[in-house]
Design an enzyme around this catalytic site. Structure first.
Site, short mmCIF file in Angstrom:
data_model
loop_
_atom_site.label_atom_id
_atom_site.label_comp_id
_atom_site.label_asym_id
_atom_site.label_seq_id
_atom_site.Cartn_x
_atom_site.Cartn_y
_atom_site.Cartn_z
N PRO A 54 12.11 29.22 -31.17
CG PRO A 54 14.30 29.33 -31.96
CD PRO A 54 13.17 28.37 -31.72
CB CYS A 55 8.80 33.21 -32.66
SG CYS A 55 8.10 33.40 -31.03
#
Length: 154
Positions: A98-99
């Site tokens: 999850p950037c």
């Protein structure tokens, strides 16, 4: 165990330098250990740089519904925010790794998918905002993230 923080739309919550609270072990009910193990295995098996793998591995530990900043992530890794941003730009496993949970220190969204439009908006930032909202993150009237950033336990 999941940690919940009350988030409001008041002006005091939208301060440019949010107070940082150290958070110890957090287990989220929405992300199973098996899922995280799968993501970590994909990262480990990739032929990317050791630094990129470290950044992406750290992302897997940010609980759903929480966010951190480029600065906090870079401090945790002993690097620079720009280097972290470059690694996030090259994340082939998004959104599972999850950037989108990493924002600028002032609460603005920063870039996403390697793009940081001059106007500050665009389809990629709309997508980042949608992903964050889907996890329960709230925004003030100026589009800044509300709440306290999640900090890595050292």
């Amino acid at each position: 165990m999941s940690i919940k923080r009350k988030q409001t739309d008041s002006a005091e919550d939208a301060s440019p330098r949010p107070k940082v609270i150290k958070v110890s072990a957090v287990k989220t009910s929405s992300k199973s250990t098996t899922t995280m193990e799968r993501e970590l295995a994909l990262i480990a098996a990739s032929n990317r740089t050791a630094f990129e793998k470290r950044v992406w591995t750290a992302l897997c530990h940010i609980p759903e519904g929480h966010f951190t900043t480029y600065g906090l992530l870079s401090a945790h890794l002993g690097s620079s925010p720009r280097a972290v941003g470059n690694a996030l730009r090259r994340n082939p496993f998004a959104p599972d790794v999850p950037c989108h949970r990493v924002v600028a220190t002032g609460g603005t969204l920063g870039g996403f998918k390697g793009k940081w439009p001059k106007s500050g908006e665009g389809i990629t930032l709309d997508e980042k905002r949608k992903l964050l909202r889907g996890e329960g993150i709230r925004f003030d009237l100026k589009g800044k993230v509300l709440g306290t950033p999640w900090e890595f336990k050292v």
